[in-house]
Design a protein around this motif. Structure first.
Motif, mmCIF file in Angstrom:
data_model
loop_
_atom_site.group_PDB
_atom_site.id
_atom_site.type_symbol
_atom_site.label_atom_id
_atom_site.label_comp_id
_atom_site.label_asym_id
_atom_site.label_seq_id
_atom_site.Cartn_x
_atom_site.Cartn_y
_atom_site.Cartn_z
ATOM 1 N N MET A 164 0.850 -1.174 0.000
ATOM 2 C CA MET A 164 0.000 0.000 0.000
ATOM 3 C C MET A 164 0.892 1.233 0.000
ATOM 4 O O MET A 164 1.911 1.276 0.680
ATOM 5 N N HIS A 165 0.491 2.230 -0.771
ATOM 6 C CA HIS A 165 1.247 3.473 -0.872
ATOM 7 C C HIS A 165 0.251 4.631 -0.933
ATOM 8 O O HIS A 165 -0.746 4.548 -1.657
ATOM 9 N N ILE A 166 0.521 5.702 -0.186
ATOM 10 C CA ILE A 166 -0.357 6.870 -0.185
ATOM 11 C C ILE A 166 0.386 8.056 -0.768
ATOM 12 O O ILE A 166 1.496 8.374 -0.341
ATOM 13 N N GLU A 167 -0.229 8.710 -1.745
ATOM 14 C CA GLU A 167 0.268 9.972 -2.284
ATOM 15 C C GLU A 167 -0.709 11.054 -1.854
ATOM 16 O O GLU A 167 -1.920 10.885 -1.994
ATOM 17 N N TYR A 168 -0.170 12.157 -1.348
ATOM 18 C CA TYR A 168 -1.030 13.233 -0.851
ATOM 19 C C TYR A 168 -0.661 14.545 -1.513
ATOM 20 O O TYR A 168 0.499 14.958 -1.513
ATOM 21 N N ASP A 169 -1.634 15.215 -2.072
ATOM 22 C CA ASP A 169 -1.479 16.536 -2.677
ATOM 23 C C ASP A 169 -2.051 17.547 -1.678
ATOM 24 O O ASP A 169 -3.266 17.717 -1.583
ATOM 25 N N ARG A 170 -1.166 18.177 -0.915
ATOM 26 C CA ARG A 170 -1.599 19.118 0.131
ATOM 27 C C ARG A 170 -2.349 20.323 -0.431
ATOM 28 O O ARG A 170 -3.304 20.797 0.162
ATOM 29 N N GLU A 171 -1.884 20.818 -1.571
ATOM 30 C CA GLU A 171 -2.496 22.001 -2.165
ATOM 31 C C GLU A 171 -3.976 21.781 -2.481
ATOM 32 O O GLU A 171 -4.813 22.649 -2.274
ATOM 33 N N ASN A 172 -4.304 20.587 -2.982
ATOM 34 C CA ASN A 172 -5.680 20.267 -3.355
ATOM 35 C C ASN A 172 -6.391 19.386 -2.338
ATOM 36 O O ASN A 172 -7.560 19.054 -2.530
ATOM 37 N N VAL A 219 -9.275 9.944 -2.494
ATOM 38 C CA VAL A 219 -9.940 10.663 -1.418
ATOM 39 C C VAL A 219 -9.829 12.157 -1.682
ATOM 40 O O VAL A 219 -8.726 12.717 -1.715
ATOM 41 N N ILE A 220 -10.948 12.805 -1.876
ATOM 42 C CA ILE A 220 -11.007 14.253 -2.046
ATOM 43 C C ILE A 220 -11.498 14.820 -0.716
ATOM 44 O O ILE A 220 -12.539 14.413 -0.211
ATOM 45 N N GLY A 221 -10.723 15.739 -0.150
ATOM 46 C CA GLY A 221 -10.993 16.193 1.209
ATOM 47 C C GLY A 221 -10.303 15.258 2.186
ATOM 48 O O GLY A 221 -10.881 14.848 3.195
ATOM 49 N N ALA A 222 -9.072 14.911 1.871
ATOM 50 C CA ALA A 222 -8.340 13.887 2.618
ATOM 51 C C ALA A 222 -8.161 14.219 4.100
ATOM 52 O O ALA A 222 -8.216 13.322 4.940
ATOM 53 N N GLU A 223 -7.948 15.481 4.430
ATOM 54 C CA GLU A 223 -7.761 15.836 5.840
ATOM 55 C C GLU A 223 -8.976 15.495 6.688
ATOM 56 O O GLU A 223 -8.847 15.183 7.863
ATOM 57 N N ALA A 224 -10.165 15.547 6.095
ATOM 58 C CA ALA A 224 -11.390 15.241 6.828
ATOM 59 C C ALA A 224 -11.642 13.732 6.925
ATOM 60 O O ALA A 224 -12.347 13.287 7.821
ATOM 61 N N ALA A 225 -11.042 12.951 6.004
ATOM 62 C CA ALA A 225 -11.374 11.529 5.931
ATOM 63 C C ALA A 225 -10.282 10.585 6.416
ATOM 64 O O ALA A 225 -10.582 9.473 6.832
ATOM 65 N N LEU A 226 -9.026 11.024 6.357
ATOM 66 C CA LEU A 226 -7.911 10.140 6.701
ATOM 67 C C LEU A 226 -7.214 10.606 7.972
ATOM 68 O O LEU A 226 -7.162 11.808 8.246
ATOM 69 N N PRO A 227 -6.643 9.676 8.731
ATOM 70 C CA PRO A 227 -5.906 10.061 9.935
ATOM 71 C C PRO A 227 -4.691 10.927 9.573
ATOM 72 O O PRO A 227 -4.031 10.696 8.556
ATOM 73 N N ALA A 228 -4.400 11.905 10.410
ATOM 74 C CA ALA A 228 -3.265 12.801 10.178
ATOM 75 C C ALA A 228 -1.962 12.017 10.035
ATOM 76 O O ALA A 228 -1.108 12.374 9.222
ATOM 77 N N GLU A 229 -1.816 10.930 10.792
ATOM 78 C CA GLU A 229 -0.593 10.124 10.727
ATOM 79 C C GLU A 229 -0.393 9.537 9.332
ATOM 80 O O GLU A 229 0.727 9.455 8.834
ATOM 81 N N ALA A 230 -1.468 9.127 8.692
ATOM 82 C CA ALA A 230 -1.372 8.553 7.351
ATOM 83 C C ALA A 230 -0.923 9.608 6.347
ATOM 84 O O ALA A 230 -0.101 9.339 5.474
ATOM 85 N N LEU A 231 -1.443 10.817 6.486
ATOM 86 C CA LEU A 231 -1.066 11.893 5.567
ATOM 87 C C LEU A 231 0.387 12.330 5.813
ATOM 88 O O LEU A 231 1.110 12.638 4.872
ATOM 89 N N GLU A 232 0.817 12.346 7.068
ATOM 90 C CA GLU A 232 2.188 12.734 7.389
ATOM 91 C C GLU A 232 3.194 11.740 6.825
ATOM 92 O O GLU A 232 4.299 12.116 6.454
ATOM 93 N N GLN A 233 2.830 10.464 6.755
ATOM 94 C CA GLN A 233 3.731 9.423 6.262
ATOM 95 C C GLN A 233 3.627 9.218 4.750
ATOM 96 O O GLN A 233 4.369 8.427 4.192
ATOM 97 N N SER A 234 2.745 9.936 4.101
ATOM 98 C CA SER A 234 2.525 9.769 2.667
ATOM 99 C C SER A 234 3.628 10.438 1.867
ATOM 100 O O SER A 234 4.408 11.239 2.372
ATOM 101 N N THR A 235 3.649 10.110 0.572
ATOM 102 C CA THR A 235 4.494 10.817 -0.366
ATOM 103 C C THR A 235 3.733 12.060 -0.780
ATOM 104 O O THR A 235 2.615 11.964 -1.279
#
Length: 74
Positions: free
Chosen positions: A1-9, A55-71
């Motif tokens: 599993m790999h998570i990519e996160y676009d902070r701007e969007n 996931v659109i609106g990732a901050e509302a749906a995913l744990p902060a830890e997952a987003l911090e560890q994402s690419t």
């Protein structure tokens, strides 16, 4: 599993397979009941195999830890 996160969007993509070829995801299935601040779509191939989760609106749906560890893409 790999998570990519676009902070701007504030969008994230969770890849469930090592490589998703262009055009492999032939169907997006919306997931309901997530909440008003997020939209989630399941990407599946022609065989019905789940490839990834958008996931659109990732901050509302995913744990902060997952987003911090994402690419981060931005």
């Amino acid at each position: 599993m790999h998570i990519e996160y676009d902070r701007e969007n504030d969008t994230a993509y969770v890849s469930l397979v090592a490589h998703i070829a262009d055009g492999a995801a032939v169907r997006q299935i919306p997931v309901t009941g997530i909440g008003a601040d997020a939209e989630v779509f399941l990407d599946v191939d022609a065989s019905g195999r789940l490839l990834g989760i958008e996931v659109i609106g990732a901050e509302a749906a995913l744990p902060a830890e997952a987003l911090e560890q994402s690419t981060s893409t931005r």
